[in-house]
Design a protein around this motif. Sequence first.
Motif, PDB file in Angstrom:
ATOM      1  N   UNK A   1      36.536   6.998  44.154  1.00  0.00           N
ATOM      2  CA  UNK A   1      35.829   8.678  44.314  1.00  0.00           C
ATOM      3  C   UNK A   1      35.406   9.850  44.937  1.00  0.00           C
ATOM      4  N   UNK A   2      33.937   8.753  46.203  1.00  0.00           N
ATOM      5  CA  UNK A   2      33.439   9.478  47.258  1.00  0.00           C
ATOM      6  C   UNK A   2      34.282   9.389  48.332  1.00  0.00           C
ATOM      7  N   UNK A   3      35.520   9.463  48.331  1.00  0.00           N
ATOM      8  CA  UNK A   3      36.134  10.029  49.437  1.00  0.00           C
ATOM      9  C   UNK A   3      36.628  11.635  49.517  1.00  0.00           C
ATOM     10  N   UNK A   4      37.035  11.579  48.033  1.00  0.00           N
ATOM     11  CA  UNK A   4      37.384  12.790  48.025  1.00  0.00           C
ATOM     12  C   UNK A   4      36.642  14.075  48.035  1.00  0.00           C
ATOM     13  N   UNK A   5      35.108  13.341  47.957  1.00  0.00           N
ATOM     14  CA  UNK A   5      33.866  14.419  47.975  1.00  0.00           C
ATOM     15  C   UNK A   5      33.718  15.118  49.648  1.00  0.00           C
ATOM     16  N   UNK A   6      34.014  16.039  49.548  1.00  0.00           N
ATOM     17  CA  UNK A   6      33.927  16.859  51.169  1.00  0.00           C
ATOM     18  C   UNK A   6      32.400  16.191  51.910  1.00  0.00           C
ATOM     19  N   UNK A   7      32.632  16.178  52.927  1.00  0.00           N
ATOM     20  CA  UNK A   7      31.037  15.384  53.268  1.00  0.00           C
ATOM     21  C   UNK A   7      29.953  15.943  53.401  1.00  0.00           C
ATOM     22  N   UNK A   8      30.128  17.114  54.084  1.00  0.00           N
ATOM     23  CA  UNK A   8      28.968  18.413  53.007  1.00  0.00           C
ATOM     24  C   UNK A   8      28.357  17.945  52.243  1.00  0.00           C
ATOM     25  N   UNK A   9      29.244  17.926  51.263  1.00  0.00           N
ATOM     26  CA  UNK A   9      28.509  17.526  49.702  1.00  0.00           C
ATOM     27  C   UNK A   9      27.984  16.272  50.006  1.00  0.00           C
ATOM     28  N   UNK A  10      28.605  15.682  50.165  1.00  0.00           N
ATOM     29  CA  UNK A  10      27.941  14.604  50.242  1.00  0.00           C
ATOM     30  C   UNK A  10      26.754  14.030  51.350  1.00  0.00           C
ATOM     31  N   UNK A  11      26.250  15.124  52.190  1.00  0.00           N
ATOM     32  CA  UNK A  11      25.808  14.874  53.140  1.00  0.00           C
ATOM     33  C   UNK A  11      24.465  15.988  51.878  1.00  0.00           C
ATOM     34  N   UNK A  12      24.508  16.572  51.690  1.00  0.00           N
ATOM     35  CA  UNK A  12      23.664  16.796  50.342  1.00  0.00           C
ATOM     36  C   UNK A  12      23.461  16.351  49.392  1.00  0.00           C
ATOM     37  N   UNK A  13      24.073  15.825  49.139  1.00  0.00           N
ATOM     38  CA  UNK A  13      23.499  15.182  47.712  1.00  0.00           C
ATOM     39  C   UNK A  13      22.618  14.096  48.419  1.00  0.00           C
TER      40      UNK A  13
END
Length: 339
Positions: free
Chosen positions: A149-161
Amino acid sequence: MAGAVAAGRRRRGASSSTPSPAPSRPGARGRRLSFDRVSLMVVFLGLPFAFYVVMVLYPFTQATYYSVTAWTGFSPEQPFVGLDNYVRLAGDAQFLNSLGNSLTLLVVVPAVTLVLSFALACVLTFGGSTAGAVRGLRGTAFYRVVSFFPYVVPAIVIGIIWSQVYNPSNGLLNGLLVGVGLDGFTDFAWLGQASTAMAATIAVIVWAFVGFYMVLFVAAIQNIDPELFEAARLDGAGRVRTALSIALPGIAGSVRTAYVYMGILALDAFVYMQALNPTGGPESSTLVVTQQVFTTAFAQGQFGIACAMGVVLAVVTLVFVGLVFGVARLLGVRGGARA
């Protein structure tokens, strides 16, 4: 009757003495340039090569040219300065610091990510019960979906989370640590201290890619002959020995490819670093080359020096890829497995 036999012998003799035409070489007909062959070459060879020249070689050549100029990026003048930009970078402590941070990512991120991915892949493929056939952990499909699942999340969203997870005031991480009795982490700034900022950032990148490479390694391990795992079990090999002696050599090619991809990503990592540490972190502890390229080009208007930084990073990337393939060649890694 005798005359007919003699006549037949003469005809056979004549036919045998007649030189037979030279046999055509196999494939000679297929090498002729037909419309299908030409169109195939144009579509599958010519167009990709043209695309590669226009989208890869030309921009790189153009950036290399700009790196020897004092171009500001917004003026028609491009004064030629030779290697002055590279000499200036060699004495720039800020750039050398960012280059060191990028090299730290290059060494740590692929190693940690791939080791964790390989360990999880082994658990999911042959780490299950020792009774019966060799199989993985129960619920393998569920773990594969969740970890991917984390791989399908955009990198910028992961950074904000994760910037919110690391929030010292009301972040989830500090809340969990304080909840288990570690009161020393109250208001602890994971991204605000030079000693922890880089480690916290690396953890985010590793978290984002472990699942993807675990799925990749699971598919590669499943292509290994199951009888090898059965034989290892009969010989009394444990899971660790099986992983190191059968699984790892069997997917050596996949590990090599994954290491190259992760290394290139670690040298870039612009989005993750910019989302978590937009100013380069405390004491520039997380500043990487790509961040400095962006700042130098678009904030300071020094495209010439920024292009020189980009060329240096490109050279480091090429050297890294060459080292990986060279070491793999020395170890006999070919295709999907070790030779």
